[in-house]
Design an enzyme around this catalytic site. Structure first.
Site, PDB file in Angstrom:
ATOM      1  N   HIS A 180      -0.339 -10.954  -5.342  1.00  0.00           N
ATOM      2  CA  HIS A 180       1.024 -10.478  -5.113  1.00  0.00           C
ATOM      3  C   HIS A 180       2.068 -11.412  -5.712  1.00  0.00           C
ATOM      4  CE1 HIS A 180      -0.605  -7.469  -2.450  1.00  0.00           C
ATOM      5  NE2 HIS A 180      -1.106  -8.377  -1.638  1.00  0.00           N
ATOM      6  N   HIS A 203       0.827  -1.214   0.000  1.00  0.00           N
ATOM      7  CA  HIS A 203       0.000   0.000   0.000  1.00  0.00           C
ATOM      8  C   HIS A 203       0.861   1.263   0.000  1.00  0.00           C
ATOM      9  CE1 HIS A 203      -3.398  -2.543   2.030  1.00  0.00           C
ATOM     10  NE2 HIS A 203      -3.119  -2.929   0.803  1.00  0.00           N
ATOM     11  N   HIS A 216      -9.152  -2.391  -5.346  1.00  0.00           N
ATOM     12  CA  HIS A 216      -8.042  -2.623  -4.422  1.00  0.00           C
ATOM     13  C   HIS A 216      -7.010  -3.570  -5.030  1.00  0.00           C
ATOM     14  CE1 HIS A 216      -5.874  -2.659  -0.666  1.00  0.00           C
ATOM     15  NE2 HIS A 216      -5.685  -3.949  -0.894  1.00  0.00           N
ATOM     16  N   ASP A 229      -3.037  -2.820  -5.306  1.00  0.00           N
ATOM     17  CA  ASP A 229      -1.957  -3.741  -4.948  1.00  0.00           C
ATOM     18  C   ASP A 229      -1.010  -3.954  -6.120  1.00  0.00           C
ATOM     19  OD1 ASP A 229      -2.751  -4.181  -2.328  1.00  0.00           O
ATOM     20  OD2 ASP A 229      -3.761  -6.081  -2.748  1.00  0.00           O
TER      21      ASP A 229
END
Length: 311
Positions: free
Chosen positions: A267, A83, A240, A244
């Site tokens: 991720h 973030h 969101h 990321d």
């Protein structure tokens, strides 16, 4: 030209998984130094001689199921950096030192907005030395089951994402945005991390998510959003995921001129994609940014009004 923050910015909160109090300071750094993290607690013990500095770079990322985790050669780690990395990328910060007095970045409200607010309030200063960007020259792709992460050539930074969850409160969501002219700050920065209540229960049984609350994450249970106030955007979850992705892509060491496509990705896949990109000869090149190209980078034209309009 390159930029850094004009003064120190302090953030106080808790670690998402440890629940422990943590203070983070974002401070100016010299030109060409990039983004580095400093574990301020390491040398509090005189017997601990490990290197406290961890570079924010794709090749310092180590496997982690729940966040982006970086580690240096001495084993010093920092987790949940995505973030703050997204905020730095979205505000166009090229150089900064980030001091953290523990192993986790504070989760704050689960979005990048508090970080963006702090950066824009402090302001940026220009530095000697031109900005570099990483230009994608040909497509590179990673597949794992039905999940896909891909980078394609583009004259700007664009992110397209698709998610598909069984929970009706999330469901199928698609979004695509060009990351120039303050788009990140206006469209993505306020969007919080999300999870299912069953996942929260399982994590807590395993000693994780101890700092998680209904206020710093969007928690859903089937078709119900349990977090007070509901969603900030109807498609907050996919936004969101794009947030990321921008943070994870900034670990390339420069803003990217390319189109990122994520299909059920996360991720680990974004990091695997960067590793594949750098391993593929002829797929990328660092380029010096001229004024015309600079106007197409994520931080171009950002102002506090961009965040205020979405509060």
């Amino acid at each position: 030209m390159q930029t850094t923050v004009a003064k120190e910015i302090r953030f106080d909160g808790v670690g998402l998984h440890s629940g422990a109090p943590v203070t983070m300071r974002v401070t100016p750094a010299p030109a060409n130094s990039g983004i580095t993290f400093l574990r301020a607690d390491i040398h509090a013990d005189a017997a601990d001689r490990r290197d406290p500095i961890v570079a924010a770079r794709w090749d310092t990322v180590v496997p982690s199921q729940l966040c982006t985790l970086i580690r240096n050669e001495d084993g010093v780690e920092l987790s949940t950096i995505e973030h703050i990395m997204a905020a730095l990328a979205g505000c166009g910060v090229a150089n900064a030192t980030i001091s953290v007095d523990g192993p986790e970045v504070p989760i704050l409200d689960g979005s990048a907005a508090p970080f963006v607010d702090g950066i824009l309030a402090a302001g940026l200063v220009r530095q000697e030395g031109p900005t570099r960007a990483l230009r994608v020259l040909r497509p590179v792709e990673i597949r794992r089951g039905d999940a896909v992460a891909r980078l394609e050539p583009s004259d700007t930074m664009e992110i397209a994402f698709h998610i598909d969850f069984a929970d009706a409160a999330i469901g199928v969501q698609d979004k695509s945005l060009v990351m120039a002219n303050g788009a990140f700050v206006r469209e993505l920065a306020m969007c919080r991390t999300f999870c299912r209540k069953s996942d929260v229960d399982a994590m807590r049984e395993n000693g994780l998510a101890l700092g998680g609350t209904f206020e710093n994450a969007v928690v859903v249970d089937g078709d119900i959003v349990l977090s007070p106030g509901g969603l900030r955007r109807a498609d907050e979850p996919v936004r969101h995921k794009m947030l990321d992705a921008l943070g994870d892509l900034y670990l390339a060491g420069a803003p990217i001129l390319g189109r990122y496509v994520g299909h059920k990705a996360g991720h680990a896949m974004t990091n695997a994609l960067l590793r594949e990109l750098f391993a593929t000869r002829g797929a990328w090149a660092f380029v010096t940014v001229d004024a015309r190209t600079a106007a197409r980078l994520p931080g171009a034209g950002v102002s506090p009004a961009d965040l205020a309009c979405c509060a």
